[in-house]
Design an enzyme around this catalytic site. Sequence first.
Site, PDB file in Angstrom:
ATOM      1  NE  ARG A  99      32.397  -5.834 -35.969  1.00 47.00           N
ATOM      2  CZ  ARG A  99      31.958  -5.757 -37.185  1.00 47.00           C
ATOM      3  NH1 ARG A  99      30.510  -5.928 -37.469  1.00 47.00           N
ATOM      4  NH2 ARG A  99      32.675  -5.292 -38.076  1.00 47.00           N
ATOM      5  NE  ARG A 130      29.765  -4.469 -43.124  1.00 49.22           N
ATOM      6  CZ  ARG A 130      30.953  -3.941 -42.557  1.00 49.22           C
ATOM      7  NH1 ARG A 130      31.515  -3.007 -43.176  1.00 49.22           N
ATOM      8  NH2 ARG A 130      31.043  -4.464 -41.409  1.00 49.22           N
ATOM      9  CE  LYS A 189      38.930  -0.865 -40.018  1.00 48.07           C
ATOM     10  NZ  LYS A 189      37.516  -0.628 -39.519  1.00 48.07           N
ATOM     11  NE  ARG A 205      39.327  -5.106 -34.534  1.00 48.21           N
ATOM     12  CZ  ARG A 205      38.828  -5.134 -35.987  1.00 48.21           C
ATOM     13  NH1 ARG A 205      39.827  -5.451 -37.121  1.00 48.21           N
ATOM     14  NH2 ARG A 205      37.490  -5.102 -36.258  1.00 48.21           N
ATOM     15  NE  ARG A 261      31.273  -9.190 -41.517  1.00 44.69           N
ATOM     16  CZ  ARG A 261      32.221  -8.100 -41.618  1.00 44.69           C
ATOM     17  NH1 ARG A 261      32.906  -7.610 -42.398  1.00 44.69           N
ATOM     18  NH2 ARG A 261      32.903  -7.861 -40.124  1.00 44.69           N
TER      19      ARG A 261
HETATM   20  P1  AMP Z   1      36.671  -6.589 -39.212  1.00 35.49           P
HETATM   21  O1  AMP Z   1      36.143  -7.156 -40.595  1.00 35.49           O
HETATM   22  O2  AMP Z   1      38.095  -5.891 -39.709  1.00 35.49           O
HETATM   23  O3  AMP Z   1      35.508  -5.738 -38.852  1.00 35.49           O
HETATM   24  O4  AMP Z   1      36.708  -7.620 -38.284  1.00 35.49           O
HETATM   25  C1  AMP Z   1      35.938  -8.804 -38.136  1.00 35.49           C
HETATM   26  C2  AMP Z   1      36.454  -9.601 -36.742  1.00 35.49           C
HETATM   27  O5  AMP Z   1      37.546 -10.134 -37.092  1.00 35.49           O
HETATM   28  C3  AMP Z   1      36.631  -8.447 -35.652  1.00 35.49           C
HETATM   29  O6  AMP Z   1      35.183  -8.113 -34.933  1.00 35.49           O
HETATM   30  C4  AMP Z   1      37.539  -9.424 -34.596  1.00 35.49           C
HETATM   31  O7  AMP Z   1      36.456 -10.404 -34.177  1.00 35.49           O
HETATM   32  C5  AMP Z   1      38.192  -9.883 -35.691  1.00 35.49           C
HETATM   33  N1  AMP Z   1      39.477  -9.337 -35.827  1.00 35.49           N
HETATM   34  C6  AMP Z   1      39.776  -8.743 -37.157  1.00 35.49           C
HETATM   35  N2  AMP Z   1      40.958  -8.247 -36.979  1.00 35.49           N
HETATM   36  C7  AMP Z   1      41.319  -8.150 -35.693  1.00 35.49           C
HETATM   37  C8  AMP Z   1      42.778  -7.643 -34.737  1.00 35.49           C
HETATM   38  N3  AMP Z   1      43.730  -7.276 -35.316  1.00 35.49           N
HETATM   39  N4  AMP Z   1      42.514  -8.244 -33.598  1.00 35.49           N
HETATM   40  C9  AMP Z   1      41.653  -8.974 -33.097  1.00 35.49           C
HETATM   41  N5  AMP Z   1      40.649  -9.569 -33.765  1.00 35.49           N
HETATM   42  C10 AMP Z   1      40.200  -9.210 -35.176  1.00 35.49           C
END
Ligand code: AMP
Length: 185
Positions: A171, A127, A13, A88, A160
């Site tokens: 996740r 990553r 994404k 999400r 990370r």
């Molecule tokens: P990402 O980089 O998009 O994979 O997001 C990393 C982490 O941030 C996720 O595993 C969640 O813990 C949190 N996070 C990001 N976006 C959201 C969202 N829209 N709703 C809830 N938690 C989020």
Amino acid sequence: MNLILLGPPGAGKGTQAKRLFADYQIPQISTGDILREAVRRGTPLGKQAKPIMDQGKLIPDDLMVGVVEERLQQPDCASGFVLDGFPRTIAQAEALESVLGKLGKRLDKVISLEVPEEKLIERISGRRNCPNDGTVYQVYQNPPKRAGFCDKCGGGLVQREDDKEEAVKERLKVYAAQTAPLKGC
Ligand code: AMP
């Protein structure tokens, strides 16, 4: 052009959002990046989010809706945006609909990225991030010139916390249970 990029962690994404920005100058709104920046700066949002993110779980919907609502009102979103990592959950999608209505905006498209699970795990486990400038590398497909160090700033790369095996499994589970159902909406 107002877009949502939907897809599991590791689907690409962020990469596609950056390409869309390069071609159409529409900003990427990555809720993950916003949260990581809040953690880095030690804000109240960051302090609340960090332990939840480290476990691969989701931040409460009301917090995330507030973050996105504020971001969508910034001037750079006037001619479009690419939402990356939001919504999400079904509740977030419903809230987004009402926020967009309030702001007089509407969605043009939702793009769903589909990638087999074994590929996602391979990508995420490889990553590495530069904590200084945010550059993302992939040890198999896009490695830095010198292993473990950023090409741009020379800083040491890190993995990370939520890219580690246990958090990744969580996740992917959370995505299947709470986010994938959005595809049917
Ligand atoms: P990402 O980089 O998009 O994979 O997001 C990393 C982490 O941030 C996720 O595993 C969640 O813990 C949190 N996070 C990001 N976006 C959201 C969202 N829209 N709703 C809830 N938690 C989020």
